[in-house]
Design a protein around this motif. Structure first.
Motif, mmCIF file in Angstrom:
data_model
loop_
_atom_site.group_PDB
_atom_site.id
_atom_site.type_symbol
_atom_site.label_atom_id
_atom_site.label_comp_id
_atom_site.label_asym_id
_atom_site.label_seq_id
_atom_site.Cartn_x
_atom_site.Cartn_y
_atom_site.Cartn_z
ATOM 1 N N GLY A 29 0.591 4.603 -2.965
ATOM 2 C CA GLY A 29 0.411 5.648 -2.377
ATOM 3 C C GLY A 29 1.513 6.935 -2.569
ATOM 4 N N GLY A 32 -2.778 -5.758 0.306
ATOM 5 C CA GLY A 32 -3.433 -3.752 0.535
ATOM 6 C C GLY A 32 -4.634 -3.301 0.619
ATOM 7 N N ILE A 48 -3.120 -0.860 -7.400
ATOM 8 C CA ILE A 48 -2.682 -3.350 -6.421
ATOM 9 C C ILE A 48 -3.116 -3.457 -7.054
ATOM 10 C CG2 ILE A 48 -3.638 -4.351 -4.731
ATOM 11 C CD1 ILE A 48 -2.832 -1.842 -2.927
ATOM 12 N N ARG A 61 -8.824 6.216 -2.920
ATOM 13 C CA ARG A 61 -8.886 4.805 -2.090
ATOM 14 C C ARG A 61 -9.036 4.548 -3.612
ATOM 15 N NH1 ARG A 61 -11.228 6.678 2.391
ATOM 16 N NH2 ARG A 61 -13.236 6.565 2.115
ATOM 17 N N LEU A 81 -5.125 0.406 2.200
ATOM 18 C CA LEU A 81 -4.380 1.276 1.231
ATOM 19 C C LEU A 81 -5.331 2.681 1.430
ATOM 20 C CD1 LEU A 81 -7.485 1.396 -0.778
ATOM 21 C CD2 LEU A 81 -6.489 -0.360 -2.018
ATOM 22 N N ARG A 119 -5.966 4.598 -5.622
ATOM 23 C CA ARG A 119 -4.906 2.784 -4.742
ATOM 24 C C ARG A 119 -5.085 1.889 -4.842
ATOM 25 N NH1 ARG A 119 -4.934 6.653 1.026
ATOM 26 N NH2 ARG A 119 -4.402 8.198 0.459
ATOM 27 N N SER A 161 1.028 -1.014 0.142
ATOM 28 C CA SER A 161 -0.124 -0.426 0.027
ATOM 29 C C SER A 161 0.964 1.313 0.000
ATOM 30 C CB SER A 161 -1.324 0.015 0.843
ATOM 31 O OG SER A 161 -1.625 -1.200 1.057
ATOM 32 N N GLN A 170 -1.818 6.327 5.454
ATOM 33 C CA GLN A 170 -0.753 6.611 3.950
ATOM 34 C C GLN A 170 -1.012 8.408 4.009
ATOM 35 O OE1 GLN A 170 0.199 3.853 2.243
ATOM 36 N NE2 GLN A 170 -1.818 3.648 1.074
#
Lengths: 639, 179
Positions: A267, A455, A588, A581, A567, A584, A263, A572
């Motif tokens: 980020g 994550g 991932i 989010r 995440l 992200r 994560s 973060q």
């Protein structure tokens, strides 16, 4: 199917309930109304707030207490606008449009009011901007600049008024910087349903406190750090061990090893001005080497290890229940999220036996580094400093748990958040996005896609299913799910379920041969799993289990303390919102798809570890000593 | 607190919850009742109330600290609240205040060492036409003069005030004196 569980059963007051749009009682309806904002006309569904309308047509209204994840509070007043026909200024965030209105967002009256509000906030805000970690990323500072604050109309505190609370391993609270926007309270009470923060007293004496104004380390705080991510100023921050890490790097006798979780890599670009959703995994490796870390490992390795251990534990529990007919705690809960673990210890201590005894990937890696890796490279474990780059503030608490020194040393010495790592990298003068790419170090270099998706919410479940399906059924996951993407457990719905009938079973793989003789007992059974994210959803699941509902029939439930999973963790980059989010998560999952090996049990480094070091296999004696742990019932009563 | 006392307390609160309903709107009546019976709402009580009403203890704390008539510290048996708003001020509340401080030997915001009296300021009591006004527990006294202060205190001391007697009867547990 999960409507009952996903409906809003929040116990918090209406004013503190998650309502991203609309005001209670005036929900958005089909009726259309025409709104004129600054001479621009637009037609919106009745119930939309002025702020939402303005956003739609690209008019900026400043906000402080408003947050996309939280309910409307309307306490900071910075979003005031002039509504024709209304005697006083109205807050745009809390004004649902139900009839045609004309709004002006920057008249003289409005500008003056906003300036006064800012001046009043600054009169109580002891913020030394140079010495604040939110410098240049502070919503109050940005507004002061926007409204041209060049003097303190109502004065400015000369000295700090409060003592900084450093009692928690994870969080630091500095009430001098608090502007009483109550975002942290709404986060804690409603979004996370933990209930640590609330306003004490009223009027000019009000202050955000914990129960009995006790230090954060002594109350039921689960260290999830969601309040940090939503604080507009620097009143809340993670406990920063950067200095200690630099000291270890600068010490030539120390061998400093860092593990990076998926994560933060997805980020960290946001801290360097990139749009959310740009993973910088391999650029980060180069940057960390430049910073002076001796070895860079991928936490995905131990995520794969966790899957093997936790998956084996699940199979052993099922074997015990179905074949040996013994009483065993089911469903099994994941234990990867330290925030969730502490939540359970506080609020549902009677369910501790259900928690998987496997450590989280961070702690497993620490234990492996200080034993296996130390032996392999003939380094004295006392000279090894393990640092973990995590998206999480609760990981700082986890690595300081007294039981986490099974290697004979403190398994993980320091936990760094994404923000702190970005700080270290910029301190070293490195432009992260421009770094060349480089790979992780051996012997744990190879990672799998299963580790990466840890994550995101549902990721642990997906990774575990990929492994369990292949080990038990003897088939490829790709035969059941296209590209081995187990879509039903993905997404951001609060609680997700999956039922997987085991039609036929395969031979027992070598790895598990000494634990279970055959899989016949599983033939025809249906594996029921669930995934929940955010402790508010976790609570729904726990109450459902208590009541004997659908969740109690599950065999394996994944819990993550933070909304969106890791995440969206408390370490973060700030800010956070549903769209950030989602970006992200996309990063991932795309990283997962790019890996050649995507199942934990196929990770060659893990297989090697089991043949060379953990010779008695998953859940064996050595692994029990190093990779498993126990939990402490804490209870929710504060003495 | 002894375990048996805790159990008794919990049973008491549960009984009240039955009366006022088992949801968060019952919070203030329950707190008022506890305040009335025990003289204060302790942190332990707040957690019990929160547990029974299914809310967070910190929310109960927030509500309790919001209202000045609900206190989380043990106060004196008689809480004297003198109005300090403008009408009472103009009608001579300062002299009354000085007399109270002299007679009791304490400042505003303090409790007498024997735990009998607590002196506090109050904002408007709604008796602006009959000021200065003061409140002893739940009984209001109007047109108070330094002379009547003495009488009021004596009335409390000898426990023959109508309200004081009533209170004594309803008390299931007398508040323990502050040490």
């Amino acid at each position: 199917m999960s409507i009952e569980l996903n409906k809003n059963t929040s116990r918090s007051p209406l004013s503190q309930r998650i309502q991203p749009m609309g005001i209670p009682g005036l929900e958005i309806t089909d009726k259309l109304v025409t709104v004129t904002i600054d001479d621009k006309e637009v037609t919106v569904p009745s119930g939309t707030t002025i702020l939402e309308v303005a956003k739609q047509i690209g008019i900026r209204i400043p906000t402080l207490c408003y947050h996309e994840d939280l309910c409307v509070a309307g306490v900071c007043r910075i979003c005031v606008v002039e509504v024709e026909g209304q005697r006083t200024l109205q807050t745009a965030c809390a004004y649902p449009v139900t009839e045609p209105i004309t709004v002006r967002t920057h008249t003289r009256k409005v500008r003056q009011a906003r300036r006064h509000i800012l001046d009043l906030m600054l009169s109580k805000h002891y913020g030394e901007c140079y010495a604040c970690f939110r410098n240049n990323n502070c919503e109050l500072q940005a507004l002061a600049k926007e409204y041209g604050v060049d003097f303190f109309r109502f004065g400015h505190p000369e000295k700090p008024r409060f003592k900084v609370d450093r009692s928690s391993h994870s969080l630091v609270r500095d009430m001098d910087k608090c502007i009483l926007c109550r975002r942290c309270i709404r986060t804690c009470i409603d979004l996370q349903e933990v209930g640590v923060l609330e306003v004490d007293k009223r009027s000019d004496q009000s202050k955000v406190i914990t129960f009995g104004d006790k230090p954060l380390g002594e109350v039921v705080c689960i260290n999830c750090g969601q309040c940090i991510n939503r604080c507009p100023t620097g009143a809340l921050r993670a406990n920063d061990p950067t200095e200690e890490v630099w000291a270890a790097i600068d010490d030539p006798t120390k061998h400093v090893v860092i593990q990076t979780a998926p994560s933060p890599r997805a980020g960290i670009g946001e801290c360097f001005g990139l749009e959310p959703g740009h993973p910088l995994t391999f650029e980060l490796n180069t940057a960390l080497r430049e910073c002076g870390f001796d070895k860079i490992f991928d936490t995905n390795f131990s995520a794969d290890l966790t899957i093997i251990e936790e998956g084996t534990e699940l199979l052993l529990r099922l074997h015990k229940a179905l074949v040996e007919k013994k009483a065993v705690a089911l469903p099994q809960f994941t234990s990867c999220s330290p925030g969730w673990v502490k939540y359970l210890e506080h609020f549902y201590p009677e369910y501790i036996p259900n928690l998987s005894s496997a450590k989280s990937p961070q702690q497993m890696f620490g234990a492996v580094i200080k034993t296996y890796y130390a032996q392999l490279n003939k380094i004295d474990p006392k000279d090894i400093v393990t640092v973990a780059l995590m998206p999480c503030s609760a990981k700082k608490f986890e690595c300081n748990r007294p039981e986490m020194c099974d290697s004979g040393w403190k398994d993980v010495d320091y936990g760094l958040t994404t923000r702190e790592m970005a700080q270290m990298i910029s301190e070293a003068g490195i432009d992260l996005p421009a770094m060349p790419k480089s790979d992780f170090d051996d012997p744990f270099g190879t990672a799998t896609g299963s580790g990466v998706i840890f994550g995101a919410t549902g990721g642990v479940m997906e990774a575990a299913l990929r492994t369990v399906i292949e080990l038990v059924c003897g088939i490829k996951v790709e035969d059941l799910f296209e590209h081995a993407d187990i879509i039903p457990v993905r997404g951001f719905e609060g609680i997700r379920f999956l039922e997987l009938p085991i039609k036929k079973v395969g031979p027992v793989p070598d790895l598990l041969k000494n634990l279970i003789p055959d899989w016949k007992w599983l033939e025809g059974a249906t594996l029921k799993v669930a995934a929940a994210h955010g402790t508010a959803n976790a609570k729904l699941v726990m109450e459902d289990i208590k009541a004997g509902g659908r969740c109690s029939e599950c065999h394996f439930i994944e819990f993550m303390a933070c909304p969106g999973g890791c995440l969206g963790g408390g370490g973060q980059p700030i800010p956070t919102s549903p769209s950030i989010r989602a970006a992200r998560a996309k990063a991932i999952y795309s990283e997962d798809a790019s890996y050649e090996i995507r199942k934990s049990h196929e990770n060659p480094a893990v297989v090697k570890l089991y043949t060379e070091f953990l010779t008695d296999g998953p859940c064996g004696h050595i692994s029990h000593k190093l990779l498993h742990t126990g939990y402490t019932p804490r209870g929710k009563y504060i003495v | 607190m002894l375990v048996s006392e805790r159990e008794q307390l919990r049973a008491n609160i549960e009984r009240q919850v039955k009366e006022f309903g088992n949801d968060r709107s019952a919070l203030i009546p329950v707190l008022q009742d506890v305040q009335h019976k025990y003289g204060h709402v302790s942190e332990y009580v707040m957690q019990v109330v929160a547990d029974i009403l299914h809310i967070h203890p910190v929310e109960v704390y927030g509500v309790a600290s919001f209202y000045s008539f609900i206190g989380h510290k043990q106060k004196g048996r008689f809480i004297i609240r003198l109005c300090r708003t403008i009408s009472c001020d103009m009608q001579g509340k300062d002299r009354v205040a000085r007399q109270l401080e002299n007679d009791l030997g304490i400042q505003f915001g303090e409790t007498t060492p024997d735990g009998n009296f607590t002196l506090e300021w109050a904002n408007c009591l709604g008796m602006c036409d009959q000021g200065p006004a003061l409140l002893v527990n739940e009984r209001i006294y109007t047109k108070v003069t330094p002379e009547t202060v003495h009488d009021i205190l004596e009335e409390c001391r000898t426990l023959f005030g109508v309200y004081a007697l009533q209170e004594k009867e309803t008390l299931c547990e007398l508040p323990t004196p502050v040490k």
